[in-house]
Design a protein around this motif. Structure first.
Motif, PDB file in Angstrom:
ATOM      1  N   VAL A  75      -1.957 -17.936  20.547  1.00  0.00           N
ATOM      2  CA  VAL A  75      -1.904 -17.043  21.721  1.00  0.00           C
ATOM      3  C   VAL A  75      -3.289 -16.500  22.035  1.00  0.00           C
ATOM      4  O   VAL A  75      -3.708 -16.465  23.206  1.00  0.00           O
ATOM      5  CB  VAL A  75      -0.885 -15.900  21.482  1.00  0.00           C
ATOM      6  N   ILE A  76      -4.035 -16.093  21.013  1.00  0.00           N
ATOM      7  CA  ILE A  76      -5.380 -15.543  21.238  1.00  0.00           C
ATOM      8  C   ILE A  76      -6.283 -16.589  21.870  1.00  0.00           C
ATOM      9  O   ILE A  76      -6.975 -16.316  22.867  1.00  0.00           O
ATOM     10  CB  ILE A  76      -5.971 -15.004  19.915  1.00  0.00           C
ATOM     11  N   PHE A  77      -6.290 -17.806  21.314  1.00  0.00           N
ATOM     12  CA  PHE A  77      -7.133 -18.848  21.879  1.00  0.00           C
ATOM     13  C   PHE A  77      -6.670 -19.249  23.277  1.00  0.00           C
ATOM     14  O   PHE A  77      -7.503 -19.587  24.127  1.00  0.00           O
ATOM     15  CB  PHE A  77      -7.188 -20.067  20.955  1.00  0.00           C
ATOM     16  N   ILE A  97     -12.809 -17.581  34.999  1.00  0.00           N
ATOM     17  CA  ILE A  97     -14.215 -17.323  35.354  1.00  0.00           C
ATOM     18  C   ILE A  97     -14.840 -18.551  36.011  1.00  0.00           C
ATOM     19  O   ILE A  97     -15.522 -18.454  37.035  1.00  0.00           O
ATOM     20  CB  ILE A  97     -15.009 -16.894  34.104  1.00  0.00           C
ATOM     21  N   ILE A  98     -14.605 -19.727  35.448  1.00  0.00           N
ATOM     22  CA  ILE A  98     -15.166 -20.956  36.015  1.00  0.00           C
ATOM     23  C   ILE A  98     -14.566 -21.220  37.400  1.00  0.00           C
ATOM     24  O   ILE A  98     -15.282 -21.613  38.335  1.00  0.00           O
ATOM     25  CB  ILE A  98     -14.931 -22.143  35.063  1.00  0.00           C
ATOM     26  N   ALA A  99     -13.262 -20.983  37.579  1.00  0.00           N
ATOM     27  CA  ALA A  99     -12.630 -21.195  38.882  1.00  0.00           C
ATOM     28  C   ALA A  99     -13.225 -20.256  39.926  1.00  0.00           C
ATOM     29  O   ALA A  99     -13.490 -20.677  41.069  1.00  0.00           O
ATOM     30  CB  ALA A  99     -11.115 -20.996  38.773  1.00  0.00           C
ATOM     31  N   GLN A 100     -13.439 -18.990  39.560  1.00  0.00           N
ATOM     32  CA  GLN A 100     -14.040 -18.051  40.510  1.00  0.00           C
ATOM     33  C   GLN A 100     -15.466 -18.463  40.838  1.00  0.00           C
ATOM     34  O   GLN A 100     -15.901 -18.341  41.994  1.00  0.00           O
ATOM     35  CB  GLN A 100     -14.008 -16.627  39.940  1.00  0.00           C
ATOM     36  N   LEU A 107      -9.114 -19.196  26.491  1.00  0.00           N
ATOM     37  CA  LEU A 107      -9.293 -20.341  27.380  1.00  0.00           C
ATOM     38  C   LEU A 107      -8.870 -20.014  28.810  1.00  0.00           C
ATOM     39  O   LEU A 107      -9.500 -20.465  29.772  1.00  0.00           O
ATOM     40  CB  LEU A 107      -8.504 -21.541  26.853  1.00  0.00           C
ATOM     41  N   PHE A 108      -7.808 -19.210  28.971  1.00  0.00           N
ATOM     42  CA  PHE A 108      -7.405 -18.766  30.306  1.00  0.00           C
ATOM     43  C   PHE A 108      -8.521 -17.963  30.956  1.00  0.00           C
ATOM     44  O   PHE A 108      -8.809 -18.136  32.145  1.00  0.00           O
ATOM     45  CB  PHE A 108      -6.123 -17.944  30.224  1.00  0.00           C
TER      46      PHE A 108
END
Length: 128
Positions: free
Chosen positions: A105-107, A117-120, A111-112
């Motif tokens: 869940v943490i990873f 951030i990359i999508a923005q 990754l989410f």
């Protein structure tokens, strides 16, 4: 591998062994083929016995080759090694399962976050 100190050199694969491997494979394939080919004609029990018989006969043919005794020794040593395994208790297994689920869940959240951030950043670059 083998626990013996002296290892034998592997023998070259001769034509008889190759023929035995081919015969064993064909016997197994023929029994599986018969299972499906005679689906409406033979009962399920007879078809299952055909496959089991094909497996037994092909295993017997394989065991007569030079690789047969080696396979038998490998299986025997594997069973011996499995007896040495110390399996975790139920409590230890549950604890480790919870730890793995929490780490996943943490990873996933990390990754989410990177993905967001990359999508923005890509949206910002494309809007210019």
């Amino acid at each position: 591998m083998n626990s013996k100190a002296v290892q034998n050199k592997p023998k070259a694969n001769n034509g008889a062994d190759t023929a035995k491997f081919v015969v064993a494979g064909l016997l197994l394939a023929a029994s599986v083929f018969a299972y499906y080919w005679f689906e409406g004609q033979w009962s399920t029990l007879v078809r299952i016995l055909t496959v089991v018989g094909g497996m037994v006969v092909s295993a017997l043919v394989f065991m007569t080759s030079t690789k047969g005794p080696k396979l038998r020794e490998f299986v025997r040593e594997s069973i011996f090694e499995l007896r040495k395994v110390v399996w975790p208790t139920r409590q230890e297994a549950m604890r480790m399962t919870w730890i793995v689920m929490i780490v996943v869940v943490i990873f996933s959240l990390i990754l989410f976050g990177f993905d967001a951030i990359i999508a923005q950043g890509i949206k910002w670059l494309l809007s210019r």
